[in-house]
Design a protein around this motif. Structure first.
Motif, short mmCIF file in Angstrom:
data_model
loop_
_atom_site.label_atom_id
_atom_site.label_comp_id
_atom_site.label_asym_id
_atom_site.label_seq_id
_atom_site.Cartn_x
_atom_site.Cartn_y
_atom_site.Cartn_z
N LYS A 1 0.84 -1.21 0.00
CA LYS A 1 0.00 0.00 0.00
C LYS A 1 0.87 1.25 0.00
O LYS A 1 0.40 2.34 -0.29
CB LYS A 1 -0.87 0.01 1.26
CG LYS A 1 -2.19 -0.67 1.09
CD LYS A 1 -3.15 0.24 0.35
CE LYS A 1 -4.44 -0.49 0.05
NZ LYS A 1 -5.27 0.28 -0.87
N GLY A 2 2.12 1.08 0.41
CA GLY A 2 3.01 2.23 0.45
C GLY A 2 4.23 1.94 1.31
O GLY A 2 4.32 0.90 1.97
N SER B 1 7.41 5.70 -6.85
CA SER B 1 6.29 5.06 -7.54
C SER B 1 5.21 4.55 -6.59
O SER B 1 4.19 4.04 -7.03
CB SER B 1 6.80 3.90 -8.40
OG SER B 1 7.44 2.95 -7.57
N LEU B 2 5.42 4.65 -5.31
CA LEU B 2 4.42 4.22 -4.32
C LEU B 2 4.05 5.40 -3.42
O LEU B 2 4.88 6.28 -3.19
CB LEU B 2 5.01 3.13 -3.41
CG LEU B 2 5.12 1.73 -3.94
CD1 LEU B 2 5.84 0.85 -2.92
CD2 LEU B 2 3.75 1.14 -4.25
N PRO B 3 2.83 5.38 -2.86
CA PRO B 3 2.53 6.36 -1.81
C PRO B 3 3.51 6.15 -0.66
O PRO B 3 3.94 5.03 -0.41
CB PRO B 3 1.11 5.98 -1.37
CG PRO B 3 0.56 5.10 -2.43
CD PRO B 3 1.72 4.45 -3.11
N TRP B 4 3.85 7.21 0.05
CA TRP B 4 4.76 7.04 1.17
C TRP B 4 4.26 7.84 2.38
O TRP B 4 3.50 8.79 2.26
CB TRP B 4 6.19 7.43 0.82
CG TRP B 4 6.36 8.78 0.22
CD1 TRP B 4 6.30 9.09 -1.11
CD2 TRP B 4 6.59 10.02 0.91
NE1 TRP B 4 6.48 10.44 -1.28
CE2 TRP B 4 6.67 11.03 -0.06
CE3 TRP B 4 6.75 10.36 2.26
CZ2 TRP B 4 6.89 12.36 0.28
CZ3 TRP B 4 6.98 11.69 2.59
CH2 TRP B 4 7.06 12.67 1.60
N ILE B 5 4.72 7.39 3.52
CA ILE B 5 4.31 7.93 4.81
C ILE B 5 5.55 8.46 5.50
O ILE B 5 6.55 7.73 5.62
CB ILE B 5 3.68 6.80 5.67
CG1 ILE B 5 2.49 6.19 4.93
CG2 ILE B 5 3.30 7.28 7.05
CD1 ILE B 5 2.35 4.70 5.10
N PRO C 1 4.01 15.34 2.75
CA PRO C 1 3.60 13.92 2.79
C PRO C 1 2.09 13.72 2.61
O PRO C 1 1.29 14.60 2.95
CB PRO C 1 4.02 13.50 4.21
CG PRO C 1 3.87 14.75 5.01
CD PRO C 1 4.23 15.89 4.09
N LEU C 2 1.76 12.55 2.12
CA LEU C 2 0.36 12.13 2.01
C LEU C 2 -0.16 11.73 3.40
O LEU C 2 -1.32 11.94 3.74
CB LEU C 2 0.34 10.90 1.10
CG LEU C 2 -0.94 10.18 0.82
CD1 LEU C 2 -1.76 11.00 -0.16
CD2 LEU C 2 -0.66 8.79 0.25
#
Ligand SMILES: O=C(O)c1ccccc1NCC(=O)[C@H](O)[C@H](O)COP(=O)(O)O
Length: 208
Positions: free
Chosen positions: A122-123, A151-155, A174-175
């Motif tokens: 998922k990230g 290329s991935l969502p990140w936290i 950040p997301l």
């Protein structure tokens, strides 16, 4: 945009409720026995049963074996898995639950390649590298090491607290963010005032 927040290392029901009341989207439960924030899956389950809908329970693991992940997921009622060790993508992806892969950011590590390797996740949770400590270090890493086009969502994670969160968000956009020791008064013991100040900092950065 609303920034999603996970508060990790929950060991007490009152801390879980304080986190939820202040708008946390997810709570993390550490199922690594060497952590000061360890909680048994059964005890985590006793907290998770009181969580309202749409607040996610995340199980945190470090190089677990398959039976432990399966047992902990069922006993605690997990919504998501988070892996902090050397788990392979195949290992992480076998549990019929979405997963996040933690990565300890350091110079020389190719995060672009890492993201491609864990494309089924998922990230990525970007955390701080400290020798011998797979997570919960309380230290930030050099945010300039975050590539602009992962290329991935990140936290964003690692050493965040009410004093640096605004700066962290303004610098990295950040997301989602993750915090543990920055809202504690002792390991595994959260503080409602620290949670409140942290969340206020996050919300102050969001678009209206
Ligand atoms: O918190 C721990 O003790 C821990 C131990 C081993 C693996 C992961 C652990 N925590 C996972 C988290 O998601 C923490 O929130 C993250 O590492 C950031 O921690 P902190 O720097 O204390 O905010």
């Amino acid at each position: 945009m609303r920034i999603r927040v996970k508060i990790c290392g929950i060991t007490r029901l009152e801390d879980a409720m304080a986190a939820v009341d202040h708008g946390a989207d997810a709570l993390g439960f550490v199922f690594w026995s060497q952590s000061e924030r360890y909680i048994s899956p059964e005890d985590a389950g006793q907290i998770v049963r009181y969580l309202p809908p749409f607040v996610q329970a995340v199980g945190v693991f470090v190089n677990p074996d398959k039976p432990w992940v399966k047992m902990a997921s069922a006993a605690a009622g997990l919504d998501m898995l988070q892996f902090h060790g050397d788990e392979t993508p195949d290992f992480c992806g076998q549990f019929s639950l979405p997963y996040i892969k933690a990565v300890r950011v350091r110079r020389g590590l190719d995060l672009l390649q890492y993201a491609q390797h864990y494309e089924g996740s998922k990230g990525l949770l970007l955390d701080t590298y400290t020798k011998g400590k797979p997570g919960g270090t309380g230290h930030t890493f050099d945010w300039k090491l975050i590539p602009s086009e992962l290329s991935l969502p990140w936290i964003l994670s690692g050493g965040l607290n009410s004093e640096n969160i605004v700066d962290a968000i303004q610098q990295t956009h950040p997301l989602a963010i993750d915090v543990s020791s920055g809202v504690e008064i002792d390991s595994g013991i959260k503080d409602v005032n620290k949670i409140s100040a942290f969340m206020e900092g996050v919300r102050s950065c969001e678009d209206v």
